[in-house]
Motif scaffolding. Structure first.
Motif, short mmCIF file in Angstrom:
data_model
loop_
_atom_site.label_atom_id
_atom_site.label_comp_id
_atom_site.label_asym_id
_atom_site.label_seq_id
_atom_site.Cartn_x
_atom_site.Cartn_y
_atom_site.Cartn_z
N ILE A 25 -18.52 -58.57 -17.98
CA ILE A 25 -18.36 -57.20 -17.49
C ILE A 25 -19.04 -56.23 -18.45
O ILE A 25 -18.76 -56.25 -19.65
N VAL A 26 -19.93 -55.45 -17.92
CA VAL A 26 -20.57 -54.40 -18.71
C VAL A 26 -20.17 -53.07 -18.08
O VAL A 26 -20.56 -52.78 -16.96
N HIS A 27 -19.37 -52.28 -18.75
CA HIS A 27 -18.89 -51.03 -18.18
C HIS A 27 -19.74 -49.87 -18.67
O HIS A 27 -20.10 -49.79 -19.84
N ARG A 28 -20.03 -48.96 -17.74
CA ARG A 28 -20.72 -47.74 -18.12
C ARG A 28 -19.73 -46.69 -18.65
O ARG A 28 -20.12 -45.75 -19.31
N MET A 29 -18.44 -46.83 -18.30
CA MET A 29 -17.42 -45.89 -18.73
C MET A 29 -16.32 -46.66 -19.46
O MET A 29 -16.04 -47.80 -19.14
N PRO A 30 -15.65 -46.03 -20.43
CA PRO A 30 -14.53 -46.70 -21.10
C PRO A 30 -13.45 -47.07 -20.10
O PRO A 30 -13.22 -46.38 -19.12
N SER A 31 -12.77 -48.19 -20.35
CA SER A 31 -11.72 -48.66 -19.45
C SER A 31 -10.64 -47.60 -19.30
O SER A 31 -10.20 -46.98 -20.26
N GLY A 32 -10.20 -47.40 -18.05
CA GLY A 32 -9.11 -46.48 -17.79
C GLY A 32 -9.56 -45.07 -17.45
O GLY A 32 -8.75 -44.25 -17.02
N ILE A 33 -10.85 -44.75 -17.63
CA ILE A 33 -11.34 -43.42 -17.33
C ILE A 33 -11.90 -43.39 -15.92
O ILE A 33 -12.71 -44.22 -15.54
N VAL A 34 -11.45 -42.44 -15.11
CA VAL A 34 -11.96 -42.27 -13.75
C VAL A 34 -13.13 -41.32 -13.79
O VAL A 34 -13.02 -40.18 -14.26
N ASP A 154 -31.49 -55.07 -18.13
CA ASP A 154 -32.59 -54.34 -17.47
C ASP A 154 -32.10 -53.75 -16.15
O ASP A 154 -32.39 -52.59 -15.83
N PHE A 155 -31.39 -54.57 -15.39
CA PHE A 155 -30.90 -54.13 -14.09
C PHE A 155 -29.89 -53.00 -14.25
O PHE A 155 -29.94 -52.00 -13.51
N ALA A 156 -28.99 -53.13 -15.21
CA ALA A 156 -27.95 -52.13 -15.42
C ALA A 156 -28.53 -50.75 -15.75
O ALA A 156 -27.96 -49.72 -15.38
N LYS A 157 -29.67 -50.73 -16.44
CA LYS A 157 -30.27 -49.45 -16.82
C LYS A 157 -30.70 -48.63 -15.61
O LYS A 157 -30.81 -47.40 -15.69
N LEU A 158 -30.96 -49.30 -14.48
CA LEU A 158 -31.36 -48.58 -13.27
C LEU A 158 -30.18 -47.92 -12.57
O LEU A 158 -30.36 -47.06 -11.72
N PHE A 159 -28.97 -48.37 -12.93
CA PHE A 159 -27.76 -47.87 -12.27
C PHE A 159 -26.72 -47.50 -13.31
O PHE A 159 -25.69 -48.17 -13.47
N PRO A 160 -26.98 -46.41 -14.04
CA PRO A 160 -26.13 -46.05 -15.18
C PRO A 160 -24.69 -45.69 -14.80
O PRO A 160 -23.82 -45.67 -15.67
N VAL A 162 -22.96 -47.29 -12.26
CA VAL A 162 -22.35 -48.41 -11.53
C VAL A 162 -21.81 -49.42 -12.53
O VAL A 162 -22.56 -49.92 -13.38
N PRO A 163 -20.50 -49.74 -12.47
CA PRO A 163 -19.98 -50.81 -13.34
C PRO A 163 -20.66 -52.13 -12.98
O PRO A 163 -20.65 -52.54 -11.82
#
Length: 211
Positions: A25-34, A154-160, A162-163
């Motif tokens: 799991i690579v999260h763009r936001m810290p866990s628990g933050i909406v 690489d893929f994740a960088k296109l969708f900053p 999206v978890p």
């Protein structure tokens, strides 16, 4: 579901076991933050269906002549769709086949296998069912080339926004792959695009919709 080769849409038949088993799991936001997405462009929240160009030229559905020009007129193999009916009629919906035309339909409604990818043909129209990033196969997405060298990062960088939650999936004849389900950005769409990774690199993709 299993891959014999997408797919309704567009689609591979895959084993659906262990879909809830998260492995990376690579999260763009810290866990628990909406995250408030009100002012975020929708193309960073989804993989826009209509912005995907297979081999840099074709959308999800195209003519047989376009298929021949881009993927080559000589296919690796084919079978009749009637020998392995897709759910909900596949990419083109349930056919209304007159009894006296069944043989004609069987000859013109085919699964085409080319460069390890699977396509569905109905007369002069062809749709991508399962696209494999093998050899020189690639897609162009908003100016970016995605191919077998594309990594998860690489893929994740296109969708900053999206978890990037990868789950293990046992795929028929493929073994265990990591899969990401990403929205299409289309209104009222219950489906999503499945992106598969193998050994940390882009492996294949297809559009999935519920049967």
């Amino acid at each position: 579901m299993r891959i014999v080769l997408f797919i309704p849409l567009i689609f591979v038949l895959l084993s659906c076991q262990n879909q809830d088993k998260k492995t990376s799991i690579v999260h763009r936001m810290p866990s628990g933050i909406v995250q408030d997405t009100t002012n975020i462009a929708k193309d960073t929240l989804a993989m826009i269906y209509d912005s995907i160009a297979f081999s840099g030229k074709l959308g999800w559905v195209f003519s047989k002549s376009e298929f021949d020009a881009v993927f080559g007129p000589t296919i690796d193999s084919s079978i009749s769709v009637f020998d392995d009916p897709p759910c909900n009629g596949g990419a083109f919906g349930e056919p209304n086949v007159p009894t006296d035309s069944l043989d004609h339909w069987k000859k013109n409604c085919l699964y085409l296998y080319q460069n390890e990818s699977k396509f569905e043909q109905r007369f002069d129209s062809v749709a991508v069912e399962n696209f494999r990033f093998s050899g020189t196969s690639f897609i162009r997405y908003k100016g970016h080339i995605l191919n077998k060298e594309t990594t998860v990062d690489d893929f994740a960088k296109l969708f900053p926004h999206v978890p990037i939650d990868l789950s293990d999936m046992d795929v028929y004849q493929e073994g265990t792959l990591q899969v990401l389900n990403i929205p299409t950005g289309m209104p009222l769409d219950d489906g999503h695009i499945k992106i598969f990774f193998k050994n940390g690199h882009l492996y294949m993709m297809h559009y999935w919709s519920p049967c």
